[in-house]
Design an enzyme around this catalytic site. Sequence first.
Site, PDB file in Angstrom:
ATOM      1  N   SER A  12      -2.787  -0.397   4.954  1.00 45.88           N
ATOM      2  CA  SER A  12      -2.265  -0.275   3.591  1.00 45.88           C
ATOM      3  C   SER A  12      -2.222  -1.641   2.914  1.00 45.88           C
ATOM      4  O   SER A  12      -1.521  -2.549   3.370  1.00 45.88           O
ATOM      5  CB  SER A  12      -0.858   0.312   3.606  1.00 45.88           C
ATOM      6  OG  SER A  12      -0.293   0.147   2.307  1.00 45.88           O
ATOM      7  N   HIS A  37      -5.884   2.325   2.928  1.00 44.58           N
ATOM      8  CA  HIS A  37      -4.804   3.114   2.322  1.00 44.58           C
ATOM      9  C   HIS A  37      -4.335   2.433   1.037  1.00 44.58           C
ATOM     10  O   HIS A  37      -3.963   1.254   1.040  1.00 44.58           O
ATOM     11  CB  HIS A  37      -3.666   3.219   3.330  1.00 44.58           C
ATOM     12  CG  HIS A  37      -2.602   4.210   2.982  1.00 44.58           C
ATOM     13  ND1 HIS A  37      -2.777   5.578   3.106  1.00 44.58           N
ATOM     14  CD2 HIS A  37      -1.352   4.034   2.517  1.00 44.58           C
ATOM     15  CE1 HIS A  37      -1.663   6.201   2.736  1.00 44.58           C
ATOM     16  NE2 HIS A  37      -0.780   5.285   2.367  1.00 44.58           N
ATOM     17  N   ASP A  39      -1.641   2.624  -1.817  1.00 41.21           N
ATOM     18  CA  ASP A  39      -0.320   3.173  -2.178  1.00 41.21           C
ATOM     19  C   ASP A  39      -0.039   2.976  -3.659  1.00 41.21           C
ATOM     20  O   ASP A  39       0.304   1.881  -4.097  1.00 41.21           O
ATOM     21  CB  ASP A  39       0.767   2.449  -1.366  1.00 41.21           C
ATOM     22  CG  ASP A  39       0.835   2.928   0.073  1.00 41.21           C
ATOM     23  OD1 ASP A  39       0.921   4.151   0.295  1.00 41.21           O
ATOM     24  OD2 ASP A  39       0.808   2.072   0.977  1.00 41.21           O
ATOM     25  N   MET A  41       2.273   3.667  -6.799  1.00 34.39           N
ATOM     26  CA  MET A  41       3.689   4.007  -7.053  1.00 34.39           C
ATOM     27  C   MET A  41       4.020   3.827  -8.525  1.00 34.39           C
ATOM     28  O   MET A  41       3.606   2.835  -9.137  1.00 34.39           O
ATOM     29  CB  MET A  41       4.596   3.087  -6.247  1.00 34.39           C
ATOM     30  CG  MET A  41       4.319   3.128  -4.765  1.00 34.39           C
ATOM     31  SD  MET A  41       5.436   2.014  -3.893  1.00 34.39           S
ATOM     32  CE  MET A  41       4.873   2.277  -2.220  1.00 34.39           C
ATOM     33  N   HIS A  70      -2.937   7.255  -1.784  1.00 30.46           N
ATOM     34  CA  HIS A  70      -1.658   7.943  -1.594  1.00 30.46           C
ATOM     35  C   HIS A  70      -0.891   7.822  -2.901  1.00 30.46           C
ATOM     36  O   HIS A  70      -0.336   6.757  -3.203  1.00 30.46           O
ATOM     37  CB  HIS A  70      -0.922   7.274  -0.421  1.00 30.46           C
ATOM     38  CG  HIS A  70       0.429   7.832  -0.134  1.00 30.46           C
ATOM     39  ND1 HIS A  70       1.330   7.188   0.694  1.00 30.46           N
ATOM     40  CD2 HIS A  70       1.053   8.972  -0.549  1.00 30.46           C
ATOM     41  CE1 HIS A  70       2.436   7.903   0.775  1.00 30.46           C
ATOM     42  NE2 HIS A  70       2.303   8.984   0.025  1.00 30.46           N
ATOM     43  N   MET A  72       2.035   8.226  -5.095  1.00 28.02           N
ATOM     44  CA  MET A  72       3.487   8.462  -5.153  1.00 28.02           C
ATOM     45  C   MET A  72       3.890   8.398  -6.620  1.00 28.02           C
ATOM     46  O   MET A  72       4.573   7.476  -7.071  1.00 28.02           O
ATOM     47  CB  MET A  72       4.216   7.408  -4.301  1.00 28.02           C
ATOM     48  CG  MET A  72       4.030   7.661  -2.809  1.00 28.02           C
ATOM     49  SD  MET A  72       4.391   6.207  -1.797  1.00 28.02           S
ATOM     50  CE  MET A  72       2.806   5.393  -1.881  1.00 28.02           C
ATOM     51  N   MET A 141       5.195  11.563   6.115  1.00 22.07           N
ATOM     52  CA  MET A 141       5.922  10.298   5.883  1.00 22.07           C
ATOM     53  C   MET A 141       6.950  10.108   6.986  1.00 22.07           C
ATOM     54  O   MET A 141       7.790  10.985   7.231  1.00 22.07           O
ATOM     55  CB  MET A 141       6.646  10.332   4.531  1.00 22.07           C
ATOM     56  CG  MET A 141       5.758  10.260   3.293  1.00 22.07           C
ATOM     57  SD  MET A 141       4.648   8.840   3.181  1.00 22.07           S
ATOM     58  CE  MET A 141       5.751   7.451   3.416  1.00 22.07           C
ATOM     59  N   GLY A 146       8.070   4.201  -0.632  1.00 24.38           N
ATOM     60  CA  GLY A 146       8.459   3.185  -1.607  1.00 24.38           C
ATOM     61  C   GLY A 146       8.161   1.763  -1.179  1.00 24.38           C
ATOM     62  O   GLY A 146       7.835   0.930  -2.009  1.00 24.38           O
ATOM     63  N   GLY A 149       7.056  -2.006   5.582  1.00 19.34           N
ATOM     64  CA  GLY A 149       7.930  -2.758   6.483  1.00 19.34           C
ATOM     65  C   GLY A 149       9.244  -2.083   6.825  1.00 19.34           C
ATOM     66  O   GLY A 149      10.167  -2.735   7.306  1.00 19.34           O
ATOM     67  N   ASP A 179       2.410   7.983   8.158  1.00 24.35           N
ATOM     68  CA  ASP A 179       2.592   6.831   7.269  1.00 24.35           C
ATOM     69  C   ASP A 179       4.038   6.341   7.277  1.00 24.35           C
ATOM     70  O   ASP A 179       4.949   7.066   6.881  1.00 24.35           O
ATOM     71  CB  ASP A 179       2.195   7.256   5.846  1.00 24.35           C
ATOM     72  CG  ASP A 179       2.194   6.099   4.855  1.00 24.35           C
ATOM     73  OD1 ASP A 179       2.430   4.949   5.254  1.00 24.35           O
ATOM     74  OD2 ASP A 179       1.949   6.368   3.660  1.00 24.35           O
ATOM     75  N   GLY A 180       4.204   5.081   7.728  1.00 21.61           N
ATOM     76  CA  GLY A 180       5.509   4.445   7.664  1.00 21.61           C
ATOM     77  C   GLY A 180       5.996   3.969   9.011  1.00 21.61           C
ATOM     78  O   GLY A 180       6.302   4.780   9.891  1.00 21.61           O
ATOM     79  N   GLY A 181       6.021   2.653   9.180  1.00 21.76           N
ATOM     80  CA  GLY A 181       6.576   2.098  10.416  1.00 21.76           C
ATOM     81  C   GLY A 181       5.717   2.324  11.644  1.00 21.76           C
ATOM     82  O   GLY A 181       6.207   2.226  12.771  1.00 21.76           O
ATOM     83  N   GLY A 201       0.703  -0.802   7.342  1.00 20.99           N
ATOM     84  CA  GLY A 201       0.869  -1.917   6.421  1.00 20.99           C
ATOM     85  C   GLY A 201       1.132  -3.174   7.224  1.00 20.99           C
ATOM     86  O   GLY A 201       0.219  -3.947   7.557  1.00 20.99           O
TER      87      GLY A 201
HETATM   88  C1  DX5 Z   1       5.379   3.561   1.857  1.00 20.34           C
HETATM   89  C2  DX5 Z   1       3.882   3.613   1.882  1.00 20.34           C
HETATM   90  C3  DX5 Z   1       3.287   3.162   3.135  1.00 20.34           C
HETATM   91  C4  DX5 Z   1       3.526   1.720   3.490  1.00 20.34           C
HETATM   92  C5  DX5 Z   1       3.403   1.591   4.972  1.00 20.34           C
HETATM   93  O1  DX5 Z   1       5.800   4.222   0.760  1.00 20.34           O
HETATM   94  O2  DX5 Z   1       3.440   4.936   1.652  1.00 20.34           O
HETATM   95  O3  DX5 Z   1       1.878   3.435   3.153  1.00 20.34           O
HETATM   96  O4  DX5 Z   1       2.613   0.849   2.860  1.00 20.34           O
HETATM   97  O5  DX5 Z   1       3.788   0.321   5.368  1.00 20.34           O
HETATM   98  P1  DX5 Z   1       4.282   0.013   6.878  1.00 20.34           P
HETATM   99  O6  DX5 Z   1       3.155   0.409   7.772  1.00 20.34           O
HETATM  100  O7  DX5 Z   1       4.532  -1.448   6.850  1.00 20.34           O
HETATM  101  O8  DX5 Z   1       5.505   0.838   7.116  1.00 20.34           O
HETATM  102 ZN    ZN Z   2       1.279   5.322   1.955  1.00 21.50          ZN
END
Ligand code: DX5
Ligand code: ZN
Length: 219
Positions: A12, A37, A39, A41, A70, A72, A141, A146, A149, A179-181, A201
């Site tokens: 990402s 990816h 993102d 927003m 993605h 959002m 998710m 949002g 990290g 997606d996420g962490g 990310g």
């Molecule tokens: C959060 C995003 C993710 C984010 C992931 O809203 O959708 O794609 O960039 O970042 P990491 O992998 O650092 O959690």
């Molecule tokens: Zn994402």
Amino acid sequence: MKEKRKTVVSPSILAADFSRLREEVRAVEAGGAEWLHLDVMDGAFVPNISFGAPVIRALRPHTGIFFDAHLMIREPIRYLSDFVSAGCDLITVHAEACSNVKATLEAIRAAGKYAGLSVKPGTPVEGIFGLLPLLHTVLVMTVEPGFSGQKFMPEMVEKIRVLDRERQRRSLSYLIEVDGGVFSGNADLLREAGADVFVAGNAVYGKEDKAAAIAALKG
Ligand code: DX5
Ligand code: ZN
């Protein structure tokens, strides 16, 4: 025994250095990432503003990597044509952000793009079962959308298992994206649960050696 599927890594750029985006994209492409990816927003669906179609359009001529957008954003159907013409390959929208999810997915498919649907942590996957035949990917998710990290929510792994069972039961072929962490420490657990695509990310852009970071996620 379950056959071992190949993991796709989708770094990402939300965690990349925005002042050198072209180089940051090329670095992960050279490091073995198949997808990128993106993102997007809007500061309304999520409490953050990132970038939109013009940035994606500007990157498109500089890379051949698969663009995994993605969105959002609220009512993404309003802006689909912008993301289509910007060169996205897969367009993922949020179930919670669309007043007519089915029409939104059909519009993505009619534009000749892959269609993805995402659910926030509080949204049960059973609520999207009726839409699964329309989907190329389901994006689970594992943080509140949002920010990059954030800490992985392990209780979301069950959603991946449920989606994996459901696709086998109904002989569907959507990919499960998480997606996420995501990081090397939970990659095996996610793979075992049925995830095919790992968004990363921090786990990629936070590391100097992108190729090693991507390889660590692939296991
Ligand atoms: C959060 C995003 C993710 C984010 C992931 O809203 O959708 O794609 O960039 O970042 P990491 O992998 O650092 O959690
Ligand atoms: Zn994402």
